[in-house]
Design a protein around this motif. Structure first.
Motif, PDB file in Angstrom:
ATOM      1  N   LEU A 176       0.865  -1.182   0.000  1.00  0.00           N
ATOM      2  CA  LEU A 176       0.000   0.000   0.000  1.00  0.00           C
ATOM      3  C   LEU A 176       0.898   1.227   0.000  1.00  0.00           C
ATOM      4  CD1 LEU A 176      -2.862   1.188   0.158  1.00  0.00           C
ATOM      5  CD2 LEU A 176      -2.661   1.116   2.648  1.00  0.00           C
ATOM      6  N   GLY A 181      -1.196   3.871  -4.255  1.00  0.00           N
ATOM      7  CA  GLY A 181      -2.354   3.170  -3.740  1.00  0.00           C
ATOM      8  C   GLY A 181      -2.143   1.687  -3.518  1.00  0.00           C
ATOM      9  N   ASN A 223      -5.538   5.492  -3.967  1.00  0.00           N
ATOM     10  CA  ASN A 223      -5.946   5.729  -2.579  1.00  0.00           C
ATOM     11  C   ASN A 223      -7.296   6.432  -2.484  1.00  0.00           C
ATOM     12  OD1 ASN A 223      -3.717   4.561  -1.227  1.00  0.00           O
ATOM     13  ND2 ASN A 223      -2.464   6.336  -1.728  1.00  0.00           N
ATOM     14  N   PHE A 243      -1.752   8.910   4.113  1.00  0.00           N
ATOM     15  CA  PHE A 243      -3.071   8.320   3.889  1.00  0.00           C
ATOM     16  C   PHE A 243      -4.156   9.151   4.573  1.00  0.00           C
ATOM     17  CE2 PHE A 243       0.059   4.907   3.538  1.00  0.00           C
ATOM     18  CZ  PHE A 243      -0.222   4.472   2.259  1.00  0.00           C
ATOM     19  N   SER A 246      -4.913  12.052   2.548  1.00  0.00           N
ATOM     20  CA  SER A 246      -5.733  11.706   1.373  1.00  0.00           C
ATOM     21  C   SER A 246      -7.207  11.564   1.722  1.00  0.00           C
ATOM     22  CB  SER A 246      -5.230  10.399   0.746  1.00  0.00           C
ATOM     23  OG  SER A 246      -3.896  10.538   0.287  1.00  0.00           O
ATOM     24  N   ILE A 248      -8.379   9.339   4.045  1.00  0.00           N
ATOM     25  CA  ILE A 248      -8.666   7.979   4.512  1.00  0.00           C
ATOM     26  C   ILE A 248      -8.731   7.957   6.036  1.00  0.00           C
ATOM     27  CG2 ILE A 248      -7.778   5.621   4.603  1.00  0.00           C
ATOM     28  CD1 ILE A 248      -6.403   6.195   1.895  1.00  0.00           C
TER      29      ILE A 248
END
Length: 253
Positions: A176, A181, A223, A243, A246, A248
């Motif tokens: 990951l 991604g 992602n 992350f 992004s 997430i």
């Protein structure tokens, strides 16, 4: 110290520490930060290191997955914690997809006594784990059996996944990356994973800390497709922050 020697030592320093800030490198080698920035730009062009905001990381590649037997023993305690957390996100009455893998296998161990859940999977081990879960409906995708890992894959698997609509998909991955991604070294499994992602409203990635930040040959999904990441508390904030940036939701357990 000659510039070429300093660059070699920078690479070795980052290889040992995995990450480094420009300030730390400047102090380590007794030069100005501007000198380190020039060194890192040249090193990055050679593909050895990857610059980040204010620092540098060592790119790590996943060329192939270990066998299923090997993977069951790697970070097993962490995978149990991840599985328990992932299962807590499943609500009674939901239909979900659970990807094949040793981390995803730990999810179903906590769903055995749940009510009115439909679980679709391409993993023989996951289906077997659920054989006595009488209030859980289990659907196997069908497909060609990969005997080394006990999962189903191929044209039949992809066809079934294209026909499904579920609330959540729980996806495992060997790599990951903050820029590229979800990734995987084996192109044969990419279409099935993409099918699981397209079938669900919510995508939850489960991956122990050793998978975070890794590169591999094929991108499965960006992602932007991921809603939630569950990983171990062993993962560093340095690795996880991109992350979060992004959008997430990241859980560490």
């Amino acid at each position: 110290m000659l510039p070429i020697e300093r660059k070699m030592r920078i690479i070795e320093y980052v290889r040992q520490n995995r990450t480094a800030t420009i300030a730390a490198l400047a102090k380590q080698f007794g030069v100005h930060e501007a000198t380190i920035r020039r060194d890192l730009a040249e090193i990055e062009r050679n593909g050895t290191l990857k610059r980040t905001h204010g620092g540098v990381i060592m790119e790590q590649w996943t060329q192939e997955e270990p066998s299923f037997t090997e993977r069951t023993t790697l970070n097993s305690d962490q995978k149990m914690r991840i599985g328990k957390m992932a299962a807590s996100l499943v609500k009674d009455g939901e239909s979900i997809i659970i990807d094949s893998g040793t981390t995803t296998l730990h999810i179903v161990k906590h769903l055995l006594h749940r009510n009115d859940i439909t679980i679709v999977t391409n993993d023989i081990n996951i289906a077997a784990e659920l054989r006595d879960a009488h209030r859980v409906k289990v659907i196997l995708t069908g497909g060609e059996l990969y005997s080394s890992s006990f999962f189903l894959n191929g044209m039949f698997t992809d066809h079934v996944l294209r026909s499904l609509h579920v609330e959540k998909s729980f996806i495992g991955t060997p790599a990951l990356h903050p820029q590229y991604g979800l990734m995987h070294p084996d192109e044969r499994v990419v279409p099935a994973k993409q099918g699981m992602i397209k079938a669900a409203r919510e995508i939850i990635v489960v991956a122990d800390h050793s998978k975070i930040g890794k590169l591999s040959l094929h991108t499965v999904a960006p992602n932007s497709s991921i809603h939630t990441l569950i990983t171990g508390k062993e993962a560093s904030e340095f690795d996880l922050q991109p992350f979060r940036d992004s959008g997430i939701t990241v859980y560490t357990v």
